[in-house]
Design a protein around this motif. Structure first.
Motif, mmCIF file in Angstrom:
data_model
loop_
_atom_site.group_PDB
_atom_site.id
_atom_site.type_symbol
_atom_site.label_atom_id
_atom_site.label_comp_id
_atom_site.label_asym_id
_atom_site.label_seq_id
_atom_site.Cartn_x
_atom_site.Cartn_y
_atom_site.Cartn_z
ATOM 1 N N LEU A 1 -8.499 25.298 146.940
ATOM 2 C CA LEU A 1 -7.341 25.933 146.303
ATOM 3 C C LEU A 1 -7.304 27.424 146.619
ATOM 4 C CD1 LEU A 1 -7.300 24.164 142.800
ATOM 5 C CD2 LEU A 1 -5.675 23.854 144.669
ATOM 6 N N ASN A 2 -8.468 28.073 146.574
ATOM 7 C CA ASN A 2 -8.507 29.498 146.903
ATOM 8 C C ASN A 2 -8.156 29.739 148.367
ATOM 9 O OD1 ASN A 2 -9.120 30.583 144.371
ATOM 10 N ND2 ASN A 2 -11.314 30.268 144.639
ATOM 11 N N ASP A 3 -8.598 28.829 149.248
ATOM 12 C CA ASP A 3 -8.226 28.957 150.665
ATOM 13 C C ASP A 3 -6.717 28.819 150.837
ATOM 14 O OD1 ASP A 3 -10.820 29.332 151.381
ATOM 15 O OD2 ASP A 3 -11.179 27.270 152.040
ATOM 16 N N LEU A 4 -6.126 27.875 150.099
ATOM 17 C CA LEU A 4 -4.671 27.704 150.175
ATOM 18 C C LEU A 4 -3.945 28.935 149.645
ATOM 19 C CD1 LEU A 4 -4.240 23.972 149.080
ATOM 20 C CD2 LEU A 4 -3.882 24.925 151.352
ATOM 21 N N LEU A 5 -4.481 29.519 148.563
ATOM 22 C CA LEU A 5 -3.876 30.733 148.017
ATOM 23 C C LEU A 5 -3.971 31.878 149.016
ATOM 24 C CD1 LEU A 5 -5.214 30.596 144.340
ATOM 25 C CD2 LEU A 5 -2.837 30.365 145.064
ATOM 26 N N GLU A 6 -5.135 32.008 149.636
ATOM 27 C CA GLU A 6 -5.311 33.071 150.625
ATOM 28 C C GLU A 6 -4.390 32.869 151.814
ATOM 29 O OE1 GLU A 6 -8.906 35.013 153.351
ATOM 30 O OE2 GLU A 6 -9.324 33.490 151.820
ATOM 31 N N LEU A 7 -4.286 31.606 152.258
ATOM 32 C CA LEU A 7 -3.394 31.311 153.379
ATOM 33 C C LEU A 7 -1.949 31.604 153.009
ATOM 34 C CD1 LEU A 7 -2.948 30.135 156.187
ATOM 35 C CD2 LEU A 7 -2.911 27.854 155.157
ATOM 36 N N SER A 8 -1.563 31.242 151.786
ATOM 37 C CA SER A 8 -0.197 31.500 151.332
ATOM 38 C C SER A 8 0.080 33.002 151.284
ATOM 39 C CB SER A 8 0.014 30.865 149.956
ATOM 40 O OG SER A 8 1.291 31.164 149.446
ATOM 41 N N ASN A 9 -0.901 33.771 150.801
ATOM 42 C CA ASN A 9 -0.718 35.226 150.742
ATOM 43 C C ASN A 9 -0.599 35.831 152.142
ATOM 44 O OD1 ASN A 9 -0.783 35.340 147.946
ATOM 45 N ND2 ASN A 9 -3.018 35.551 147.873
ATOM 46 N N ARG A 10 -1.417 35.314 153.072
ATOM 47 C CA ARG A 10 -1.322 35.835 154.443
ATOM 48 C C ARG A 10 0.039 35.515 155.053
ATOM 49 N NH1 ARG A 10 -6.662 33.864 155.374
ATOM 50 N NH2 ARG A 10 -5.800 32.173 156.633
ATOM 51 N N ARG A 11 0.520 34.302 154.801
ATOM 52 C CA ARG A 11 1.845 33.952 155.318
ATOM 53 C C ARG A 11 2.928 34.828 154.703
ATOM 54 N NH1 ARG A 11 1.117 27.422 154.821
ATOM 55 N NH2 ARG A 11 -0.131 27.127 156.699
ATOM 56 N N LEU A 12 2.807 35.082 153.396
ATOM 57 C CA LEU A 12 3.790 35.932 152.740
ATOM 58 C C LEU A 12 3.755 37.341 153.326
ATOM 59 C CD1 LEU A 12 5.903 36.226 150.517
ATOM 60 C CD2 LEU A 12 4.053 36.749 148.904
ATOM 61 N N ASP A 13 2.537 37.865 153.536
ATOM 62 C CA ASP A 13 2.424 39.203 154.146
ATOM 63 C C ASP A 13 3.014 39.212 155.545
ATOM 64 O OD1 ASP A 13 1.197 40.156 151.902
ATOM 65 O OD2 ASP A 13 -0.851 39.863 152.664
ATOM 66 N N ARG A 14 2.765 38.121 156.297
ATOM 67 C CA ARG A 14 3.317 38.057 157.644
ATOM 68 C C ARG A 14 4.837 38.049 157.610
ATOM 69 N NH1 ARG A 14 2.201 33.024 161.506
ATOM 70 N NH2 ARG A 14 0.195 34.060 161.854
ATOM 71 N N HIS A 15 5.409 37.251 156.726
ATOM 72 C CA HIS A 15 6.869 37.185 156.645
ATOM 73 C C HIS A 15 7.465 38.523 156.219
ATOM 74 C CE1 HIS A 15 6.747 32.536 156.089
ATOM 75 N NE2 HIS A 15 6.469 32.914 157.313
ATOM 76 N N ARG A 16 6.790 39.182 155.290
ATOM 77 C CA ARG A 16 7.271 40.494 154.875
ATOM 78 C C ARG A 16 7.201 41.489 156.038
ATOM 79 N NH1 ARG A 16 4.118 40.772 149.037
ATOM 80 N NH2 ARG A 16 5.678 39.603 147.827
ATOM 81 N N ARG A 17 6.103 41.448 156.789
ATOM 82 C CA ARG A 17 5.956 42.353 157.930
ATOM 83 C C ARG A 17 7.002 42.058 158.991
ATOM 84 N NH1 ARG A 17 1.218 41.062 159.038
ATOM 85 N NH2 ARG A 17 1.565 39.774 160.886
ATOM 86 N N LEU A 18 7.204 40.761 159.286
ATOM 87 C CA LEU A 18 8.195 40.387 160.292
ATOM 88 C C LEU A 18 9.607 40.762 159.847
ATOM 89 C CD1 LEU A 18 6.827 36.901 161.396
ATOM 90 C CD2 LEU A 18 6.815 39.023 162.715
#
Length: 440
Positions: free
Chosen positions: A217-234
């Motif tokens: 679950l923590n890995d999924l949360l971390e992955l979700s946060n990284r994706r969110l950061d990527r989308h925000r950056r893009l």
């Protein structure tokens, strides 16, 4: 499909069923064991009484009348029926029992016998004397119904004790279940705090059985946060890019009322729009969700062979070699598009910089999957390796490209919880090693 039941409710239901089965087994096992113990006890004391009666008769040599008196005394003292067969063939029996039934004892074989006595049953022991001058046999009998009262009391006592022990056992199981499930309440509280924004991860300090679940679950949360950061950056990059391009074109078009745009302006605007279109396509492709997906798999060997086929057409003078012991249908938990893009960028870089050869090695290790791409080109220095992953960084401006390949590779590796190393190949060129871990 029906919804899963509550664990506590399920435990109570199964506990009730198992308790019923337990009591049934206890009832029959107690009945059997107590009957065996009771029969053995009766056999012992009947054998003792018969031996005593035989010893008295052999010591005193009583007459027939004396034998009748002795039978009456034994009956009064012990409540047992006595049946004696004399050597002459006469039968003497206790007067207070059914004589017709007692007479049937003479027909029974030697040993322990049962004789019906109205509603009751007589249980007895018969001994035959083949060498005696006075006695043919002695049989001692007692009422089985009267003797069953004590076993019944013991049976009820054991059942009562079993019920108490079962109640204690169920209470212990209930307490154990409650204490075992208590960490779930803490996990639920963590989820509520996570939902409310009071914490960003679940507490990993949980019982051993829950640790893999919390880690995933923590890995999924971390992955979700990284994706969110990527989308925000893009999105931020995209907004800046579009705004800059629009501002440049508007600056040219703002004077259209006075002077028409020159050919040079039109060429600039067209070039600007083409660059904008190219950048939009790239950023839109990277806006797709990437990274390790639950239930998604791909076949690394098959994908690598497919990418090599494409690269051989782009770089016809380059030799691309695949080294692996894995079968073509070997699968790995990763998005096919991610692995294809990762290999495409690595092999394209290898094709641009190598002299003649690019080697791809795929192997399964003790910790996961390794992918190595090595070429015989000029290589990447340690200083350049520190910055080559940055977007837009190019080692040689004379070589075509946008400086995005290794940056994309790095992002894909990071999304899949992997590790990337840059070094030198045995031929002196660049060697890029990617390690992807096994899923938890």
């Amino acid at each position: 499909m029906s919804a899963p039941k509550s664990i506590r409710r399920t435990a109570i239901q199964y506990g009730a069923v198992f308790s019923l089965v337990y009591f049934t087994l206890i009832f029959f096992s107690h009945t059997y064991v107590i009957k065996q113990l009771s029969d053995e006890s009766r056999k012992q004391h009947l054998n003792k009484e018969l031996g005593n009666f035989q010893a008295i008769i052999e010591a005193e040599s009583p007459t027939t009348d004396d034998l009748s008196n002795m039978i009456n005394q034994f009956e009064m003292l012990l409540g047992h029926a006595i049946v004696i067969e004399t050597a002459s063939g006469s039968v003497l029996a206790s007067p207070n029992f059914d004589q017709s039934q007692l007479q049937g004892a003479a027909e029974k074989p030697e040993g322990f016998i049962h004789i019906a006595q109205g509603a009751n049953t007589l249980f007895g022991l018969k001994r035959i004397f083949s060498a005696s001058e006075k006695l043919a046999s002695i049989t001692v009998l007692e009422t089985e119904g009267a003797l069953s009262e004590r076993p019944l009391k013991a049976h009820l006592t054991l059942l009562g004790a079993s019920a108490v022990l079962l109640a204690i056992l169920l209470a212990l199981i209930g307490t154990t279940t409650h204490l075992t499930l208590k960490p779930i309440s803490k996990i639920k509280e963590d989820l509520r705090r996570l939902q409310s924004g009071k914490q960003s991860r679940l507490n990993p300090h949980v019982p051993e059985e829950f640790r893999p679940l919390i880690r995933q679950l923590n890995d999924l949360l971390e992955l979700s946060n990284r994706r969110l950061d990527r989308h925000r950056r893009l999105n931020s990059d995209l907004s800046h890019l579009v705004k800059t391009s629009i501002s440049a074109n508007l600056a040219i078009l703002s004077d259209i009322d006075t002077l028409p745009p020159s050919r040079e302006d039109i060429v600039f605007m067209a070039s600007n729009l083409r660059e904008l279109d190219k950048s939009l396509n790239y950023r839109m492709s990277k806006a797709d969700i990437s990274g390790r997906q639950m239930g998604r798999t791909c076949m690394p060997v098959e994908i690598t062979a497919s990418v090599i086929t494409v690269m051989e057409k782009i770089f016809p003078d380059t030799v691309f070699r695949l080294h692996t012991n894995l079968p073509e249908n070997f699968s790995w938990p990763m998005e096919r598009q991610d692995l294809s893009e990762l290999l495409g960028n690595l092999l394209e870089n290898g094709g641009k910089w190598c002299q003649t050869t690019v080697d791809v090695t795929i192997a399964r290790t003790s910790s996961g999957l390794s992918i190595e791409v090595a070429d015989d080109g000029p290589g990447i220095s340690p200083e350049a390796a520190a910055t080559v992953m940055n977007r837009g960084t190019r080692l040689d401006e004379t070589v075509a490209g946008f400086g995005l390949g290794l940056s994309i590779v790095s992002e894909i590796v990071e999304d899949n919880l992997g590790h990337l190393e840059i070094g030198s190949s045995k031929n002196g060129g660049a060697r890029i090693l990617i390690l992807l871990p096994f899923p938890d």
